[in-house]
Design an enzyme around this catalytic site. Structure first.
Site, PDB file in Angstrom:
ATOM      1  N   GLY A  46       0.841  -1.191   0.000  1.00 34.01           N
ATOM      2  CA  GLY A  46       0.000   0.000   0.000  1.00 34.01           C
ATOM      3  C   GLY A  46       0.873   1.237   0.000  1.00 34.01           C
ATOM      4  N   GLN A  51       2.862  10.039   1.536  1.00 33.92           N
ATOM      5  CA  GLN A  51       4.180   9.389   1.552  1.00 33.92           C
ATOM      6  C   GLN A  51       5.042   9.790   0.361  1.00 33.92           C
ATOM      7  OE1 GLN A  51       2.380   5.268   2.256  1.00 33.92           O
ATOM      8  NE2 GLN A  51       4.315   5.117   3.342  1.00 33.92           N
ATOM      9  N   CYS A  94       6.064  -0.044   7.514  1.00 35.15           N
ATOM     10  CA  CYS A  94       5.653   1.088   6.677  1.00 35.15           C
ATOM     11  C   CYS A  94       6.829   1.487   5.797  1.00 35.15           C
ATOM     12  CB  CYS A  94       5.248   2.257   7.572  1.00 35.15           C
ATOM     13  SG  CYS A  94       4.707   3.707   6.666  1.00 35.15           S
ATOM     14  N   LEU A  95       6.556   1.754   4.521  1.00 38.56           N
ATOM     15  CA  LEU A  95       7.631   2.156   3.600  1.00 38.56           C
ATOM     16  C   LEU A  95       8.301   3.454   4.058  1.00 38.56           C
ATOM     17  CD1 LEU A  95       5.941   1.404   0.140  1.00 38.56           C
ATOM     18  CD2 LEU A  95       7.727   0.067   1.277  1.00 38.56           C
ATOM     19  N   HIS A 136      -4.393   1.052   7.610  1.00 40.16           N
ATOM     20  CA  HIS A 136      -3.059   1.656   7.721  1.00 40.16           C
ATOM     21  C   HIS A 136      -2.931   2.838   6.751  1.00 40.16           C
ATOM     22  CE1 HIS A 136       1.533   1.212   8.002  1.00 40.16           C
ATOM     23  NE2 HIS A 136       1.365   1.987   6.944  1.00 40.16           N
ATOM     24  N   GLU A 137      -3.377   2.626   5.494  1.00 39.93           N
ATOM     25  CA  GLU A 137      -3.215   3.686   4.476  1.00 39.93           C
ATOM     26  C   GLU A 137      -4.159   4.857   4.735  1.00 39.93           C
ATOM     27  OE1 GLU A 137      -0.600   3.483   2.783  1.00 39.93           O
ATOM     28  OE2 GLU A 137      -0.223   1.351   3.119  1.00 39.93           O
ATOM     29  N   HIS A 140      -2.705   7.158   7.160  1.00 37.76           N
ATOM     30  CA  HIS A 140      -1.710   8.079   6.581  1.00 37.76           C
ATOM     31  C   HIS A 140      -2.368   9.390   6.148  1.00 37.76           C
ATOM     32  CE1 HIS A 140       2.217   6.158   6.373  1.00 37.76           C
ATOM     33  NE2 HIS A 140       1.713   5.047   5.880  1.00 37.76           N
TER      34      HIS A 140
END
Ligand code: NI
Length: 171
Positions: A46, A51, A94-95, A136-137, A140
């Site tokens: 995701g 981000q 997380c990226l 999660h996304e 963000h």
């Protein structure tokens, strides 16, 4: 197709609340294409627009289901969780916070309503991993990172370790 730079914690864009998209556009389609490429390139499941430095309510997910040899791919504009049920615990990373993982409590099932890139509304009934990734996304988009969902003591400990890696490393 260019791959976008993924911002790392503690970039301020990650802590900002993102604004809704007023209407789909060619620029937005280009951003979506680039986000999908960036997510795949990073082997992520995701990616949310903040981000990559865009504080708008847009995200992409691609969650593999290896047993069924398929994946669930979605592009979501202005997503909203309209209902939820139950709880699940599972490990998240997380990226934007590479190398760190924690067990996070999430809703087991969520129903998410969003617009697609043509502006048409659609609904996803998600459970398990897809449900977790969507939550999660969507977090963000509200400036919430996965460790913000930990209980205070665990959060403080993890944030201290993350700060040692990402903040002190810059000095
Ligand atoms: Ni993330």
């Amino acid at each position: 197709m260019p791959v976008l730079d993924i911002l790392f914690y503690p970039d301020p864009a990650l802590k900002r609340k993102s604004l809704p998209v007023e209407k789909p556009s060619e620029d937005l389609n280009r951003l979506l294409d680039d986000m999908v490429q960036t997510m795949h390139d990073a082997n992520g499941v995701g990616l949310a627009a903040p981000q990559v430095g865009k504080n708008i309510r847009v995200l992409v997910v691609d969650v593999p289901f290896p047993e069924e040899d398929k994946s669930e791919f979605y592009e979501l504009i202005n997503p909203e969780i309209v209902s939820s049920r139950g709880f699940q615990m599972g490990e998240e990373g997380c990226l934007s916070v590479p190398g760190f993982f924690a067990n996070i409590r999430r809703k087991e099932r969520v129903q998410v309503s969003a617009l697609d890139r043509t502006g048409k509304r659609f609904t996803i009934d998600a459970e398990g991993m897809l449900s977790r990734v969507l939550q999660h996304e969507i977090d963000h988009l509200d400036g919430i990172l996965f460790f913000d969902r930990l209980r205070r003591l665990k959060r403080d400990l993890l944030v201290k370790q993350i700060n040692e890696r990402f903040v002190s490393a810059r000095d």
